[in-house]
Design an enzyme around this catalytic site. Structure first.
Site, PDB file in Angstrom:
ATOM      1  N   GLU A 187       0.822  -1.210   0.000  1.00  0.00           N
ATOM      2  CA  GLU A 187       0.000   0.000   0.000  1.00  0.00           C
ATOM      3  C   GLU A 187       0.858   1.262   0.000  1.00  0.00           C
ATOM      4  O   GLU A 187       0.531   2.244  -0.674  1.00  0.00           O
ATOM      5  CB  GLU A 187      -0.955   0.002   1.194  1.00  0.00           C
ATOM      6  CG  GLU A 187      -2.104  -0.998   1.064  1.00  0.00           C
ATOM      7  CD  GLU A 187      -3.015  -0.710  -0.117  1.00  0.00           C
ATOM      8  OE1 GLU A 187      -3.057   0.453  -0.588  1.00  0.00           O
ATOM      9  OE2 GLU A 187      -3.684  -1.641  -0.581  1.00  0.00           O
ATOM     10  N   TYR A 207      -6.187   6.676   4.408  1.00  0.00           N
ATOM     11  CA  TYR A 207      -6.344   5.689   3.345  1.00  0.00           C
ATOM     12  C   TYR A 207      -5.577   4.408   3.671  1.00  0.00           C
ATOM     13  O   TYR A 207      -6.121   3.299   3.605  1.00  0.00           O
ATOM     14  CB  TYR A 207      -5.869   6.226   1.983  1.00  0.00           C
ATOM     15  CG  TYR A 207      -5.735   5.101   0.992  1.00  0.00           C
ATOM     16  CD1 TYR A 207      -6.852   4.585   0.361  1.00  0.00           C
ATOM     17  CD2 TYR A 207      -4.501   4.466   0.775  1.00  0.00           C
ATOM     18  CE1 TYR A 207      -6.754   3.490  -0.481  1.00  0.00           C
ATOM     19  CE2 TYR A 207      -4.397   3.378  -0.059  1.00  0.00           C
ATOM     20  CZ  TYR A 207      -5.534   2.892  -0.687  1.00  0.00           C
ATOM     21  OH  TYR A 207      -5.443   1.796  -1.495  1.00  0.00           O
ATOM     22  N   ASP A 255      -9.749   5.656  -2.811  1.00  0.00           N
ATOM     23  CA  ASP A 255      -8.649   6.239  -3.585  1.00  0.00           C
ATOM     24  C   ASP A 255      -9.227   6.898  -4.821  1.00  0.00           C
ATOM     25  O   ASP A 255     -10.451   6.993  -4.982  1.00  0.00           O
ATOM     26  CB  ASP A 255      -7.590   5.178  -3.923  1.00  0.00           C
ATOM     27  CG  ASP A 255      -8.055   4.191  -4.984  1.00  0.00           C
ATOM     28  OD1 ASP A 255      -9.274   4.179  -5.328  1.00  0.00           O
ATOM     29  OD2 ASP A 255      -7.214   3.417  -5.494  1.00  0.00           O
TER      30      ASP A 255
END
Length: 295
Positions: free
Chosen positions: A35, A118, A136
């Site tokens: 990520e 996020y 996103d």
């Protein structure tokens, strides 16, 4: 119109890319590394570097034991190298305070250094199957089109965007996590910004944008990110010199990377020092951080 979760999950089950961080054997650490690396960087560039990192540093404590300089060297050409330092800092806390295991809940993840809204939700969702809105650019675009009938998402609003996705999530945790992955995949591969492949879309029939005749996006223009000639390019070239040598270098060796504008180059070097991406050792030479402090 809401997105039918079963239809989207069925499509994802049939067509999802086989990415290593999606495999059942991938740990929370592997998902966290992916990520961080995938932020503003395409999968094709990330995958080989991710595989090298996980082979070299299979647990957070292994990365934490490395110098920041070596971590930056291994980051290579992924760009936005401050991400590497944030990952190193998070690994140190995970190793020291969480038994070398990436936490599974959003609040604990948010408390780690360098982990934002996020990333915390993405790790909780994709590594541990939690129900959390993961938003996103791709997800925002799918929701704007399929739900709101707009050609694209407008300026981001964390509160609104999270509420939009929260309302779409199935109640059951595992299904919600699968739906989140499917929504992101749809935006990345089918509902793309410039050339959406609407004929391949599993939710074509219920898409509000499609039903409205695919109106053009009329909101504010998004800034186009350039690279050539930017401070990012100059900073990258300066870091390339230091990554390419095990020894500190004199400033003259850095000056040659951008001779056409010495003032700007020096400002970029100063910003790298401020960001902790470069250190100047006592004799005046420059090095990656944490490698030559005693010299």
């Amino acid at each position: 119109m809401p997105i039918d979760a079963e239809t989207l999950i069925d499509w994802f089950d049939r067509t999802a890319r086989d990415l290593p961080w999606r495999r059942p054997e991938c740990t929370g650490w592997g998902v966290l590394v992916s990520e961080i690396m995938l932020q503003q960087t395409p999968v094709a560039r990330v995958q080989p570097i991710w595989e090298e990192w996980l082979a070299r540093w299979p647990v957070p404590s292994a990365l934490a034991a490395e110098s920041q300089g070596e971590v930056l060297r291994a980051w290579g050409k992924l760009g936005y190298p401050r991400r590497a330092l944030r990952l190193h800092a998070a690994a140190s806390v995970i190793a020291a305070e969480h038994g070398d295991v990436v936490p599974s809940d959003v609040d604990t993840l948010l408390a780690l250094p360098g982990i934002g809204a996020y990333t915390a939700r993405a790790v909780a969702t994709f590594a541990y199957g939690k129900r959390a809105p993961v938003v996103d650019t791709n997800v925002r675009r799918v929701v704007a089109r399929a739900v709101h009938g707009a050609g694209d998402a407008g300026p981001p609003s964390t509160t609104r965007d999270m509420a939009d996705v929260e309302a779409l999530l199935p109640a059951e945790e595992a299904r919600a996590a699968r739906f989140s992955a499917a929504l992101m995949e749809l935006g990345a591969l089918v509902c793309t910004a410039r050339s959406p492949k609407c004929a391949d879309c599993p939710i074509y029939d219920t898409c509000s944008w499609q039903r409205a005749g695919r109106p053009a996006y009329a909101g504010p223009a998004k800034p186009v990110q350039k690279f050539a000639g930017t401070d990012r390019q100059i900073r990258g070239r300066l870091l390339d010199v230091l990554r390419g040598t095990p020894e500190p270098v004199w400033k003259e060796k850095l000056d040659v990377v951008w001779p056409q504008d010495a003032g700007r180059r020096d400002r970029c070097l100063a910003s790298l020092l401020t960001d902790g991406l470069v250190e100047q050792i006592p004799d005046g030479r420059f090095a990656l951080p944490g490698e030559h402090a005693a010299n």
